[in-house]
Design a protein around this motif. Structure first.
Motif, PDB file in Angstrom:
ATOM      1  N   ARG A 149     -60.851  32.804 -28.819  1.00 59.78           N
ATOM      2  CA  ARG A 149     -60.796  32.355 -30.212  1.00 59.78           C
ATOM      3  C   ARG A 149     -61.308  30.924 -30.308  1.00 59.78           C
ATOM      4  NH1 ARG A 149     -58.548  35.547 -33.797  1.00 59.78           N
ATOM      5  NH2 ARG A 149     -57.353  37.344 -33.035  1.00 59.78           N
ATOM      6  N   LEU A 150     -62.071  30.674 -31.344  1.00 61.26           N
ATOM      7  CA  LEU A 150     -62.619  29.347 -31.603  1.00 61.26           C
ATOM      8  C   LEU A 150     -62.378  29.006 -33.064  1.00 61.26           C
ATOM      9  CD1 LEU A 150     -64.501  26.856 -31.029  1.00 61.26           C
ATOM     10  CD2 LEU A 150     -66.421  28.361 -31.640  1.00 61.26           C
ATOM     11  N   THR A 151     -61.806  27.841 -33.308  1.00 58.28           N
ATOM     12  CA  THR A 151     -61.639  27.338 -34.668  1.00 58.28           C
ATOM     13  C   THR A 151     -62.304  25.974 -34.740  1.00 58.28           C
ATOM     14  OG1 THR A 151     -59.504  28.454 -34.805  1.00 58.28           O
ATOM     15  CG2 THR A 151     -60.008  26.836 -36.504  1.00 58.28           C
ATOM     16  N   LEU A 152     -63.109  25.763 -35.755  1.00 63.05           N
ATOM     17  CA  LEU A 152     -63.810  24.499 -35.972  1.00 63.05           C
ATOM     18  C   LEU A 152     -63.451  23.970 -37.349  1.00 63.05           C
ATOM     19  CD1 LEU A 152     -67.289  25.640 -34.635  1.00 63.05           C
ATOM     20  CD2 LEU A 152     -65.776  23.993 -33.505  1.00 63.05           C
ATOM     21  N   ALA A 153     -63.505  22.654 -37.505  1.00 63.06           N
ATOM     22  CA  ALA A 153     -63.233  22.043 -38.806  1.00 63.06           C
ATOM     23  C   ALA A 153     -63.883  20.671 -38.839  1.00 63.06           C
ATOM     24  CB  ALA A 153     -61.729  21.919 -39.041  1.00 63.06           C
ATOM     25  N   PHE A 154     -64.113  20.182 -40.039  1.00 60.60           N
ATOM     26  CA  PHE A 154     -64.651  18.827 -40.192  1.00 60.60           C
ATOM     27  C   PHE A 154     -64.088  18.206 -41.457  1.00 60.60           C
ATOM     28  CE2 PHE A 154     -67.664  21.793 -42.027  1.00 60.60           C
ATOM     29  CZ  PHE A 154     -67.994  21.238 -43.255  1.00 60.60           C
ATOM     30  N   ILE A 196     -54.316  20.947 -40.058  1.00 61.86           N
ATOM     31  CA  ILE A 196     -55.105  20.440 -38.936  1.00 61.86           C
ATOM     32  C   ILE A 196     -54.948  18.926 -38.858  1.00 61.86           C
ATOM     33  CG2 ILE A 196     -57.452  20.122 -38.035  1.00 61.86           C
ATOM     34  CD1 ILE A 196     -58.175  22.808 -39.336  1.00 61.86           C
ATOM     35  N   ALA A 197     -54.682  18.434 -37.663  1.00 61.34           N
ATOM     36  CA  ALA A 197     -54.577  16.989 -37.433  1.00 61.34           C
ATOM     37  C   ALA A 197     -55.950  16.460 -37.028  1.00 61.34           C
ATOM     38  CB  ALA A 197     -53.540  16.704 -36.352  1.00 61.34           C
ATOM     39  N   PHE A 198     -56.773  16.144 -38.020  1.00 61.09           N
ATOM     40  CA  PHE A 198     -58.096  15.604 -37.730  1.00 61.09           C
ATOM     41  C   PHE A 198     -57.981  14.263 -37.008  1.00 61.09           C
ATOM     42  CE2 PHE A 198     -58.801  18.468 -41.260  1.00 61.09           C
ATOM     43  CZ  PHE A 198     -59.958  19.124 -40.879  1.00 61.09           C
ATOM     44  N   ALA A 275     -72.571   4.871 -45.527  1.00 60.41           N
ATOM     45  CA  ALA A 275     -72.041   3.992 -44.480  1.00 60.41           C
ATOM     46  C   ALA A 275     -70.505   3.971 -44.491  1.00 60.41           C
ATOM     47  CB  ALA A 275     -72.584   2.585 -44.652  1.00 60.41           C
ATOM     48  N   ARG A 276     -69.912   4.109 -45.680  1.00 61.52           N
ATOM     49  CA  ARG A 276     -68.451   4.048 -45.795  1.00 61.52           C
ATOM     50  C   ARG A 276     -67.773   5.340 -45.356  1.00 61.52           C
ATOM     51  NH1 ARG A 276     -69.515   1.761 -50.883  1.00 61.52           N
ATOM     52  NH2 ARG A 276     -68.832   3.683 -51.919  1.00 61.52           N
ATOM     53  N   HIS A 277     -68.451   6.461 -45.536  1.00 63.66           N
ATOM     54  CA  HIS A 277     -67.796   7.756 -45.357  1.00 63.66           C
ATOM     55  C   HIS A 277     -68.291   8.441 -44.084  1.00 63.66           C
ATOM     56  CE1 HIS A 277     -65.877   7.358 -49.216  1.00 63.66           C
ATOM     57  NE2 HIS A 277     -67.039   7.194 -49.808  1.00 63.66           N
ATOM     58  N   THR A 278     -67.604   8.172 -42.995  1.00 61.69           N
ATOM     59  CA  THR A 278     -67.928   8.814 -41.733  1.00 61.69           C
ATOM     60  C   THR A 278     -67.186  10.148 -41.636  1.00 61.69           C
ATOM     61  OG1 THR A 278     -66.186   7.542 -40.656  1.00 61.69           O
ATOM     62  CG2 THR A 278     -68.416   6.624 -40.596  1.00 61.69           C
ATOM     63  N   THR A 279     -67.320  10.833 -40.511  1.00 63.34           N
ATOM     64  CA  THR A 279     -66.837  12.207 -40.397  1.00 63.34           C
ATOM     65  C   THR A 279     -66.042  12.404 -39.115  1.00 63.34           C
ATOM     66  OG1 THR A 279     -68.812  12.963 -41.588  1.00 63.34           O
ATOM     67  CG2 THR A 279     -67.595  14.632 -40.367  1.00 63.34           C
ATOM     68  N   VAL A 280     -65.020  13.250 -39.185  1.00 58.53           N
ATOM     69  CA  VAL A 280     -64.269  13.664 -38.004  1.00 58.53           C
ATOM     70  C   VAL A 280     -64.470  15.164 -37.811  1.00 58.53           C
ATOM     71  CG1 VAL A 280     -62.002  13.848 -36.908  1.00 58.53           C
ATOM     72  CG2 VAL A 280     -62.530  11.880 -38.358  1.00 58.53           C
ATOM     73  N   ILE A 281     -64.862  15.536 -36.599  1.00 59.83           N
ATOM     74  CA  ILE A 281     -65.009  16.947 -36.229  1.00 59.83           C
ATOM     75  C   ILE A 281     -63.813  17.333 -35.363  1.00 59.83           C
ATOM     76  CG2 ILE A 281     -66.519  18.678 -35.192  1.00 59.83           C
ATOM     77  CD1 ILE A 281     -67.856  17.149 -37.462  1.00 59.83           C
ATOM     78  N   TRP A 282     -63.263  18.499 -35.605  1.00 57.04           N
ATOM     79  CA  TRP A 282     -62.133  19.017 -34.824  1.00 57.04           C
ATOM     80  C   TRP A 282     -62.462  20.433 -34.373  1.00 57.04           C
ATOM     81  CZ3 TRP A 282     -59.086  23.326 -35.534  1.00 57.04           C
ATOM     82  CH2 TRP A 282     -57.881  23.390 -34.810  1.00 57.04           C
ATOM     83  N   GLY A 283     -62.016  20.786 -33.187  1.00 61.13           N
ATOM     84  CA  GLY A 283     -62.203  22.146 -32.713  1.00 61.13           C
ATOM     85  C   GLY A 283     -61.068  22.561 -31.799  1.00 61.13           C
ATOM     86  N   GLU A 284     -60.886  23.863 -31.673  1.00 56.81           N
ATOM     87  CA  GLU A 284     -59.836  24.405 -30.813  1.00 56.81           C
ATOM     88  C   GLU A 284     -60.283  25.744 -30.248  1.00 56.81           C
ATOM     89  OE1 GLU A 284     -55.279  24.827 -31.798  1.00 56.81           O
ATOM     90  OE2 GLU A 284     -56.327  26.665 -32.421  1.00 56.81           O
ATOM     91  N   VAL A 285     -60.045  25.939 -28.960  1.00 55.18           N
ATOM     92  CA  VAL A 285     -60.220  27.254 -28.343  1.00 55.18           C
ATOM     93  C   VAL A 285     -58.896  27.700 -27.745  1.00 55.18           C
ATOM     94  CG1 VAL A 285     -62.704  27.244 -27.837  1.00 55.18           C
ATOM     95  CG2 VAL A 285     -61.110  26.104 -26.260  1.00 55.18           C
TER      96      VAL A 285
END
Length: 363
Positions: A149-154, A196-198, A275-285
């Motif tokens: 199982r793979l779960t992805l989020a951003f 989800i705890a980003f 420039a102000r709004h960066t991104t966090v990627i999260w994933g889980e297997v």
């Protein structure tokens, strides 16, 4: 291949223009192209670049005859990807685009054998859709080879360009999607939610039909995949209510009304907003033993990732042209690609890393 023989099609759009401007800053000389002669000519003069104008649905053999690679930026890709992919295969030039649409990735996979026969690479999704999430998926698969199982989020606050907003409007009537037992399965909007705890604060998130449902399956061979974005409980309820009228939202006149409003109200985020709004990627297997590994990654704003990511893949293929067939960013360049992009950190793993192949390290 010569770096002078590549093209940005749809260069006058929000993202296409950002890519063209950055290409010039790097000393590259793409040919700018699109179907709007006035807009393309004006941009080409501003950037001192060659240009040509043609409609994808009325192309001649000469339009791509001298082109080694096309970076396709003209959405919505549901309408534009197939004619450009087939033209690239016919003319023997590599095809890249910045889509996030599952159907386009599926089409690329279906055309892979034709592309191989023509010594052409098809690699949709060389922007924020889907470089960061694809690389995180590949890293997690490396860390847990027996993952099922793979779960992805951003978590991103990038804002929308007109093209992105129009693509989202087209997608609403189709509902959502997950991959289950290797198959793409249609679901209602907001079909699944989870917390989800980003970063430090857990957030409610909702499942979406993101491109990784196709690309991550190709990259990792994991048969059960879901993708999420954070959303307030109020907006989740609103999204669920849309399920009752999804059929109406697919009507031509309704889509035209929505897209006209988008055209009138959106321009895309400014340099300072990005420039102000960066991104966090999260994933889980996770695997059948119940073991799990999480991954987190910080990146630049989604549009900035698209610019630098698209150019990274473009430059790689221009310098290493001997590839063919369908690829994702990670299958072509490895999961380390995302870590090489400006504004990106390192993929951080935590959890049952002892179940890995020995290369994963807890952080």
């Amino acid at each position: 291949m010569s770096t002078s023989n590549w093209m940005i099609y749809g260069a006058n759009g929000y993202t296409g223009k950002l890519i063209a401007e950055e290409a010039v800053r790097r000393g590259l000389k793409p040919i700018l192209a699109g179907r709007n002669p006035q807009a393309i000519e004006a941009l080409a003069k501003q950037l001192e670049l060659p240009y040509r104008c043609f409609d994808l649905h009325d192309m001649s053999g000469s339009d791509l005859a001298d082109i080694d690679l096309v970076l396709h930026c003209a959405g919505p890709f549901s309408a534009t990807a197939e004619p450009m992919m087939r033209a690239c295969i016919a003319q023997g030039c590599h095809y890249l685009d910045i889509t996030g649409e599952v159907a386009v990735f599926e089409l690329g996979q279906q055309l892979s054998d034709q592309a191989k026969a023509a010594n052409v690479v098809l690699i949709p999704g060389v922007g924020f859709d889907v470089i960061p999430t694809d690389c995180v998926a590949a890293r997690l698969k490396q860390a847990m080879p027996d993952a099922t199982r793979l779960t992805l989020a951003f978590d991103s606050r990038s804002g929308f360009s007109r093209g992105t907003a129009k693509t989202s409007a087209e997608a609403l009537p189709k509902g959502s999607m997950i991959r289950q037992q290797g198959k793409l399965v249609a679901t209602p909007l907001a079909h699944k939610t989870r917390t989800i705890a980003f970063a430090d604060t857990p957030k409610l998130a909702v499942s979406i039909p993101w491109g990784d449902l196709s690309t991550a399956w190709f990259s990792t061979a994991i048969d059960n995949i879901e993708v999420y974005i954070p959303m307030s409980a109020r907006k989740v309820k609103q999204l669920k209510r849309i399920n009752w009228v999804r059929g109406l939202m697919g009507l031509g006149w309704v889509q035209a009304l929505i897209k006209n409003r988008i055209e009138a109200s959106l321009t895309g985020p400014s340099d300072s907003q990005r420039a102000r709004h960066t991104t966090v990627i999260w994933g889980e297997v996770s695997n059948e033993k119940g073991q799990r590994i999480e991954a987190r990654l910080d990146t630049a704003n989604g549009y900035d990732v698209t610019v630098t990511g698209a150019l990274a893949v473009t430059e790689f293929l221009l310098q290493n042209p001997d590839h063919s067939g369908y690829h994702t960013p990670s299958t072509l360049m490895g999961w380390q690609l995302v870590e090489s992009l400006p504004g990106s950190g390192h993929i951080r793993l935590s959890g049952d890393t002892g179940a890995s192949d020995g290369q994963a390290q807890a952080s």
